[in-house]
Design a protein around this motif. Structure first.
Motif, PDB file in Angstrom:
ATOM      1  N   SER A  37      22.710  34.948  21.435  1.00 32.83           N
ATOM      2  CA  SER A  37      23.502  33.735  21.690  1.00 32.83           C
ATOM      3  C   SER A  37      24.984  34.033  21.908  1.00 32.83           C
TER       4      SER A  37
ATOM      5  N   LEU B 280      23.476  27.941  20.402  1.00 26.40           N
ATOM      6  CA  LEU B 280      22.539  28.427  19.381  1.00 26.40           C
ATOM      7  C   LEU B 280      21.160  27.813  19.553  1.00 26.40           C
TER       8      LEU B 280
ATOM      9  N   VAL C 236      27.495  31.684  23.934  1.00 28.13           N
ATOM     10  CA  VAL C 236      28.568  30.954  23.252  1.00 28.13           C
ATOM     11  C   VAL C 236      29.888  31.128  24.008  1.00 28.13           C
TER      12      VAL C 236
ATOM     13  N   THR D 117      17.795  29.865  20.284  1.00 27.25           N
ATOM     14  CA  THR D 117      16.646  29.719  19.383  1.00 27.25           C
ATOM     15  C   THR D 117      15.392  29.333  20.173  1.00 27.25           C
TER      16      THR D 117
ATOM     17  N   VAL E 263      28.954  39.416  17.742  1.00 26.56           N
ATOM     18  CA  VAL E 263      29.025  38.173  16.966  1.00 26.56           C
ATOM     19  C   VAL E 263      30.457  37.949  16.479  1.00 26.56           C
TER      20      VAL E 263
ATOM     21  N   VAL F 296      28.973  25.342  20.581  1.00 26.63           N
ATOM     22  CA  VAL F 296      28.366  26.463  19.846  1.00 26.63           C
ATOM     23  C   VAL F 296      26.950  26.102  19.405  1.00 26.63           C
ATOM     24  N   MET F 297      26.796  24.877  18.877  1.00 29.53           N
ATOM     25  CA  MET F 297      25.461  24.433  18.448  1.00 29.53           C
ATOM     26  C   MET F 297      24.497  24.395  19.626  1.00 29.53           C
TER      27      MET F 297
ATOM     28  N   ILE G 273      18.770  36.519  17.286  1.00 28.52           N
ATOM     29  CA  ILE G 273      19.198  35.235  17.862  1.00 28.52           C
ATOM     30  C   ILE G 273      20.719  35.194  17.994  1.00 28.52           C
ATOM     31  N   LEU G 274      21.418  35.672  16.949  1.00 27.27           N
ATOM     32  CA  LEU G 274      22.891  35.667  16.990  1.00 27.27           C
ATOM     33  C   LEU G 274      23.413  36.565  18.117  1.00 27.27           C
TER      34      LEU G 274
END
Length: 329
Positions: free
Chosen positions: A59, A286, A63, A290, A179, A282-283, A55-56
């Protein structure tokens, strides 16, 4: 008895208003927590280390695109070309290495200069020629996508530079390199917007452009710089895309402008400018990553992806409307 009943009713109303205020102002965080808990109970594969890293990694480019889009939206603009600029960045870097023989650091620098330059050019068209940002960046999307196809001749260009590919495939302290790149950009953008005068001017321009101009802020230059920054972030995202694949894909970044806009809207950034944070963007990114991961884990056919994204954007816009109305009361 009557007085006690009225007091109880007032207390209930106050309690409901508080719950409503908390839900409206923390909708993204609450949605993210609900999603994580729901997936944890639904599939045993979600809370594994491999999936969380996946996921990271997934994303990280979103991001980067979202942070660039955030700054443009904060000055009450919009950039529809971020995905196309990301694709162009990878194509330029691969061409400079594979066809011109440049070392990968120079190729990387050339790609970032190219995307920052076209971003600044778009900003100049919007702010000095007074073309609406929607039209200017929509034209940019078409032009940059076409340039990518022309440069690559419609075929992937392999990248054999180990140092370049390490940016998307290596790990540092067990964490994927992309990341770390995203974290560096997040911290840099946060510092710029929260701790510098020009960052505060970004909010002032988005909040009230005329008032900002009358207070001495160079509105046109600052808005143009916002588009250049968006180009830079898109360029970095394109480098990450290309490094992950070890090649420049002519279709890289296509459609990702919707993901970037969705991330900033979901993250509580006002499309009218002047309000929003790096952490919100960022949220939002993410949350989208997700959701995309959840669709894969739940074996949902991929053609439902944009449908889900559309509903998420619609929900975020409704939440933003409720938040503005809640603050206005």
């Amino acid at each position: 008895m009557g007085i006690h009943t009225k007091t109880s009713d007032v207390d209930k109303l106050v309690g409901l208003q508080r719950v409503k205020h908390v839900v409206i102002n923390n909708g993204v965080l609450i949605g993210f927590i609900v999603l994580v808990v729901g997936l944890s109970l639904t599939t045993p594969y979600f809370l594994t280390t491999a999936n969380l890293f996946s996921i990271l990694v997934q994303s990280a480019p979103y991001v980067l695109l979202a942070i660039g889009e955030l700054v443009v939206v904060l000055v009450a603009g919009i950039d529809l070309s971020v995905g196309a600029m990301a694709g162009l960045s990878g194509a330029v870097a691969a061409t400079l290495m594979a066809r011109l023989g440049l070392p990968w650091p120079l190729a990387l620098l050339g790609a970032l200069i190219a995307t920052s330059g076209v971003g600044a050019l778009q900003g100049a068209v919007v702010n000095y020629l007074r073309v609406t940002d929607f039209i200017a960046t929509l034209a940019g999307l078409s032009i940059f996508s076409s340039l990518t196809l022309i440069i690559t001749q419609g075929n992937p260009i392999s990248i054999n530079a180990d140092g370049f590919n390490a940016l998307g495939q290596a790990r540092l302290l067990g964490v994927p390199a992309q990341v770390w790149i995203a974290v560096c950009v997040i911290v840099g953008a946060w510092f710029w917007l929260a701790k510098t005068a020009s960052g505060q001017h970004i909010y002032a321009v988005g909040g009230n452009r005329i008032a900002a101009y009358r207070s001495g802020i160079a509105v046109r230059q600052l808005r143009t710089a916002a588009y250049a920054f968006s180009g830079l972030c898109s360029g970095i995202a394109g480098i990450v895309f290309a490094a992950q694949l070890g090649s420049a894909d002519p279709n890289a970044g296509r459609g990702d402008e919707l993901t970037a806009i969705a991330a900033v809207v979901i993250g509580g950034v006002s499309l009218f400018g002047g309000r929003g944070t790096v952490w919100g963007a960022v949220m939002g990114a993410l949350l989208i990553a997700t959701i995309l991961d959840a669709l894969v884990l739940l074996n949902v056919p991929p053609y439902y992806t944009q449908l889900v994204q559309g509903f998420v954007i619609l929900l975020a816009v409704m939440l933003d409307y409720l938040k503005r109305r809640d603050h206005a009361v």
